[in-house]
Design a protein around this motif. Structure first.
Motif, PDB file in Angstrom:
ATOM      1  N   ASN A  70       0.817  -1.211   0.000  1.00  0.00           N
ATOM      2  CA  ASN A  70       0.000   0.000   0.000  1.00  0.00           C
ATOM      3  C   ASN A  70       0.852   1.264   0.000  1.00  0.00           C
ATOM      4  OD1 ASN A  70      -2.236  -1.639   0.049  1.00  0.00           O
ATOM      5  ND2 ASN A  70      -2.664  -1.344   2.221  1.00  0.00           N
ATOM      6  N   ALA A  71       1.958   1.218   0.742  1.00  0.00           N
ATOM      7  CA  ALA A  71       2.849   2.381   0.779  1.00  0.00           C
ATOM      8  C   ALA A  71       3.404   2.681  -0.612  1.00  0.00           C
ATOM      9  CB  ALA A  71       3.991   2.139   1.770  1.00  0.00           C
ATOM     10  N   LEU A  72       3.697   1.639  -1.373  1.00  0.00           N
ATOM     11  CA  LEU A  72       4.239   1.824  -2.721  1.00  0.00           C
ATOM     12  C   LEU A  72       3.159   2.311  -3.691  1.00  0.00           C
ATOM     13  CD1 LEU A  72       6.462  -1.377  -2.778  1.00  0.00           C
ATOM     14  CD2 LEU A  72       7.278   0.985  -2.692  1.00  0.00           C
ATOM     15  N   ILE A  73       1.972   1.753  -3.577  1.00  0.00           N
ATOM     16  CA  ILE A  73       0.881   2.185  -4.453  1.00  0.00           C
ATOM     17  C   ILE A  73       0.517   3.641  -4.187  1.00  0.00           C
ATOM     18  CG2 ILE A  73      -1.567   1.873  -4.973  1.00  0.00           C
ATOM     19  CD1 ILE A  73      -1.165  -1.123  -4.523  1.00  0.00           C
ATOM     20  N   GLN A  74       0.526   4.026  -2.916  1.00  0.00           N
ATOM     21  CA  GLN A  74       0.107   5.377  -2.540  1.00  0.00           C
ATOM     22  C   GLN A  74       1.076   6.468  -2.982  1.00  0.00           C
ATOM     23  OE1 GLN A  74      -0.566   4.940   1.683  1.00  0.00           O
ATOM     24  NE2 GLN A  74      -2.369   3.644   1.359  1.00  0.00           N
ATOM     25  N   THR A  75       2.233   6.085  -3.512  1.00  0.00           N
ATOM     26  CA  THR A  75       3.140   7.099  -4.051  1.00  0.00           C
ATOM     27  C   THR A  75       2.543   7.773  -5.279  1.00  0.00           C
ATOM     28  OG1 THR A  75       4.294   5.556  -5.526  1.00  0.00           O
ATOM     29  CG2 THR A  75       5.143   5.768  -3.265  1.00  0.00           C
ATOM     30  N   GLY A  76       1.617   7.083  -5.949  1.00  0.00           N
ATOM     31  CA  GLY A  76       1.007   7.633  -7.155  1.00  0.00           C
ATOM     32  C   GLY A  76       1.853   7.497  -8.404  1.00  0.00           C
ATOM     33  N   HIS A  77       2.977   6.767  -8.299  1.00  0.00           N
ATOM     34  CA  HIS A  77       3.885   6.647  -9.441  1.00  0.00           C
ATOM     35  C   HIS A  77       3.583   5.456 -10.346  1.00  0.00           C
ATOM     36  CE1 HIS A  77       6.277   9.938  -8.096  1.00  0.00           C
ATOM     37  NE2 HIS A  77       6.749   9.325  -7.025  1.00  0.00           N
ATOM     38  N   LEU A  78       2.732   4.537  -9.887  1.00  0.00           N
ATOM     39  CA  LEU A  78       2.421   3.374 -10.710  1.00  0.00           C
ATOM     40  C   LEU A  78       1.285   3.712 -11.667  1.00  0.00           C
ATOM     41  CD1 LEU A  78       3.374   2.068  -7.727  1.00  0.00           C
ATOM     42  CD2 LEU A  78       2.969  -0.012  -9.037  1.00  0.00           C
ATOM     43  N   ARG A  79       1.491   3.410 -12.934  1.00  0.00           N
ATOM     44  CA  ARG A  79       0.476   3.704 -13.941  1.00  0.00           C
ATOM     45  C   ARG A  79      -0.814   2.931 -13.685  1.00  0.00           C
ATOM     46  NH1 ARG A  79       3.526   2.491 -19.478  1.00  0.00           N
ATOM     47  NH2 ARG A  79       3.851   0.554 -18.334  1.00  0.00           N
ATOM     48  N   TYR A  80      -0.675   1.705 -13.183  1.00  0.00           N
ATOM     49  CA  TYR A  80      -1.834   0.850 -12.967  1.00  0.00           C
ATOM     50  C   TYR A  80      -2.055   0.577 -11.477  1.00  0.00           C
ATOM     51  CZ  TYR A  80      -0.912   0.294 -17.918  1.00  0.00           C
ATOM     52  OH  TYR A  80      -0.667   0.551 -19.252  1.00  0.00           O
ATOM     53  N   GLY A  81      -1.675   1.550 -10.659  1.00  0.00           N
ATOM     54  CA  GLY A  81      -1.807   1.395  -9.222  1.00  0.00           C
ATOM     55  C   GLY A  81      -3.237   1.171  -8.777  1.00  0.00           C
ATOM     56  N   ASN A  82      -4.184   1.774  -9.468  1.00  0.00           N
ATOM     57  CA  ASN A  82      -5.594   1.631  -9.127  1.00  0.00           C
ATOM     58  C   ASN A  82      -6.324   0.707 -10.085  1.00  0.00           C
ATOM     59  OD1 ASN A  82      -5.446   3.490  -6.933  1.00  0.00           O
ATOM     60  ND2 ASN A  82      -5.524   5.186  -8.394  1.00  0.00           N
ATOM     61  N   THR A  83      -5.572   0.010 -10.930  1.00  0.00           N
ATOM     62  CA  THR A  83      -6.176  -0.863 -11.942  1.00  0.00           C
ATOM     63  C   THR A  83      -5.859  -2.329 -11.693  1.00  0.00           C
ATOM     64  OG1 THR A  83      -5.951   0.902 -13.579  1.00  0.00           O
ATOM     65  CG2 THR A  83      -6.354  -1.310 -14.421  1.00  0.00           C
ATOM     66  N   PHE A  84      -4.588  -2.637 -11.483  1.00  0.00           N
ATOM     67  CA  PHE A  84      -4.178  -4.021 -11.260  1.00  0.00           C
ATOM     68  C   PHE A  84      -4.631  -4.520  -9.890  1.00  0.00           C
ATOM     69  CE2 PHE A  84      -0.294  -4.012 -14.362  1.00  0.00           C
ATOM     70  CZ  PHE A  84      -1.170  -4.038 -15.431  1.00  0.00           C
ATOM     71  N   GLU A  85      -4.629  -5.836  -9.729  1.00  0.00           N
ATOM     72  CA  GLU A  85      -5.060  -6.465  -8.482  1.00  0.00           C
ATOM     73  C   GLU A  85      -4.063  -6.255  -7.341  1.00  0.00           C
ATOM     74  OE1 GLU A  85      -7.828  -7.951  -7.808  1.00  0.00           O
ATOM     75  OE2 GLU A  85      -8.723  -8.258  -9.776  1.00  0.00           O
ATOM     76  N   TRP A  86      -2.777  -6.335  -7.659  1.00  0.00           N
ATOM     77  CA  TRP A  86      -1.703  -6.199  -6.670  1.00  0.00           C
ATOM     78  C   TRP A  86      -1.892  -7.162  -5.491  1.00  0.00           C
ATOM     79  CZ3 TRP A  86       1.939  -4.281  -9.255  1.00  0.00           C
ATOM     80  CH2 TRP A  86       1.749  -3.224 -10.144  1.00  0.00           C
ATOM     81  N   LYS A  87      -2.154  -8.416  -5.819  1.00  0.00           N
ATOM     82  CA  LYS A  87      -2.272  -9.456  -4.799  1.00  0.00           C
ATOM     83  C   LYS A  87      -0.885  -9.869  -4.333  1.00  0.00           C
ATOM     84  CE  LYS A  87      -6.801 -10.063  -5.061  1.00  0.00           C
ATOM     85  NZ  LYS A  87      -7.719  -9.810  -3.931  1.00  0.00           N
ATOM     86  N   VAL A  88      -0.741 -10.122  -3.034  1.00  0.00           N
ATOM     87  CA  VAL A  88       0.549 -10.553  -2.480  1.00  0.00           C
ATOM     88  C   VAL A  88       0.371 -11.886  -1.778  1.00  0.00           C
ATOM     89  CG1 VAL A  88       1.620  -8.279  -2.257  1.00  0.00           C
ATOM     90  CG2 VAL A  88       0.092  -9.075  -0.465  1.00  0.00           C
ATOM     91  N   LYS A  89       1.294 -12.822  -2.060  1.00  0.00           N
ATOM     92  CA  LYS A  89       1.214 -14.153  -1.458  1.00  0.00           C
ATOM     93  C   LYS A  89       2.610 -14.626  -1.077  1.00  0.00           C
ATOM     94  CE  LYS A  89      -3.081 -15.344  -3.765  1.00  0.00           C
ATOM     95  NZ  LYS A  89      -3.843 -16.302  -4.590  1.00  0.00           N
ATOM     96  N   ILE A  90       2.644 -15.494  -0.079  1.00  0.00           N
ATOM     97  CA  ILE A  90       3.915 -16.016   0.433  1.00  0.00           C
ATOM     98  C   ILE A  90       3.995 -17.507   0.121  1.00  0.00           C
ATOM     99  CG2 ILE A  90       5.354 -16.363   2.467  1.00  0.00           C
ATOM    100  CD1 ILE A  90       3.827 -14.026   3.786  1.00  0.00           C
TER     101      ILE A  90
END
Length: 263
Positions: A70-90
Motif C-alpha cells: 500500500n505504501a508503494l501504491i500510494q506514491t502515485g507513481h504506478l500507472r496501474y496502481g488503481n487498476t491491477f489487483e496487486w495481490k501478495v502471497k507467500i
C-alpha cells in the motif's frame, strides 16, 4: 469458424492499442489482468510446487505485506496502481531466495528470501522491483517477443491450457526463460527507486539487497541470467542520487517482527 472470425477481429484491435511507449505488446491491460488471474489459479492448484502460506493462519505476515504494498501504491507513481489487483502471497520454502510477479500485479515471495534479508527497506525494494515489472508490463512484452501472435490467440480463445503451466514455470524462475532484457531489469530497478523514494523507506537499500544477494555463498541461479549486480548497484545509486540522495528508514525491528511471524 466463429472462433477464427473472432480471432481475426480482435487481433488488429490488440495490435494497435497495445504498443506501449514504442514497446510491442499484443496483450491489452485487461488481458494482462486476466492472464495473471489464470496464472494465480494455476499456482493455487499446485500446492506441492507452490506451498502458499494461508492468510488465515498467518494474518500478521500478510498484514505486513499489504502495508508495504500500500505504501508503494500510494506514491502515485504506478500507472496501474488503481487498476491491477496487486495481490501478495507467500510461498513457504526457506531454501529459495526468490520473488516473482505475474501480469496484472500478482506477486509471490518465498520465505527463504524474506528471512534472508536484513531490513524492511530491502524487502520493500524487492517488492517495488516486482511491481515495476508488472506496471511496466515486462512479462507480456517478453511473451509477445518470444511467442508472438499465435500465443495471444491461443490464450484468448482458451485453446492452449498447457501454455499456462510453461509460462508459470518461467515466471517462477525469475524471468530466466522469459529472458527479461537488460533494459527491462534496469528499468524495473530505476522505477523501484522512484517508488521507494516517495515513501519513508531508504531507497538506496535496493542496492543493499543486491549486495547481500551477490555476497551469498550460494547466489540464486536466476542471478546469473540478469545484469551483473555491480552494474545494477551503480545504476541504483545513480538513480537515488538523481532524486536527491535522501536517507530513509530501514525499519530493522519491524522487519524482524515480520520474519518472526513466519513459520
Amino acid at each position: 469458424m466463429k472462433k477464427i472470425i473472432y480471432a481475426l477481429l480482435i487481433v488488429p484491435i490488440i495490435f494497435f492499442s497495445s504498443c506501449d511507449e514504442g514497446k510491442l505488446n499484443f496483450f491489452t491491460v485487461d488481458q494482462d489482468m486476466e492472464f495473471g488471474r489464470q496464472l494465480d489459479s494455476a499456482i493455487m492448484a499446485n500446492p506441492i510446487e507452490y506451498p502458499l502460506l494461508s492468510e488465515t493462519a498467518y494474518p500478521q505476515a500478510y498484514s505486513k505485506l499489504r502495508s508495504i504494498r500500500n505504501a508503494l501504491i500510494q506514491t502515485g507513481h504506478l500507472r496501474y496502481g488503481n487498476t491491477f489487483e496487486w495481490k501478495v502471497k507467500i510461498i513457504r520454502d526457506d531454501n529459495v531466495l526468490n520473488a516473482f510477479a505475474a501480469p496484472g500485479g500478482y506477486m509471490y515471495f518465498y520465505t527463504g528470501l524474506i528471512k534472508f534479508l536484513d531490513n524492511e527497506a530491502q524487502f520493500a525494494g524487492v517488492m517495488a522491483h516486482e511491481m515495476a515489472h508488472a506496471d511496466r508490463r515486462h512479462s507480456t512484452e517478453m511473451l509477445t517477443k518470444q511467442y508472438g501472435l499465435s500465443l495471444l490467440v491461443s490464450i484468448v480463445l482458451g485453446e492452449n491450457p498447457t501454455m499456462l503451466e510453461e509460462i508459470l514455470g518461467q515466471l517462477a524462475l525469475g524471468g530466466t526463460l522469459l529472458k527479461y532484457s537488460r533494459d527491462n531489469e534496469y528499468e524495473a530497478d530505476e522505477y523501484a527507486v522512484k517508488y521507494l523514494y516517495s515513501t519513508t523507506y531508504h531507497a538506496r537499500e535496493l542496492a543493499g539487497f543486491f549486495e547481500k544477494l551477490h555476497g551469498s555463498p550460494q547466489p540464486p541461479e536466476f542471478l546469473s541470467t540478469h545484469p551483473s549486480p555491480e552494474n545494477r548497484i551503480q545504476k541504483i545509486e545513480e538513480a537515488w542520487q538523481r532524486l536527491g540522495g535522501r536517507i530513509g528508514q530501514l525499519y530493522v525491528t519491524e522487519y524482524q517482527q515480520f520474519k518472526n511471524s513466519l513459520p
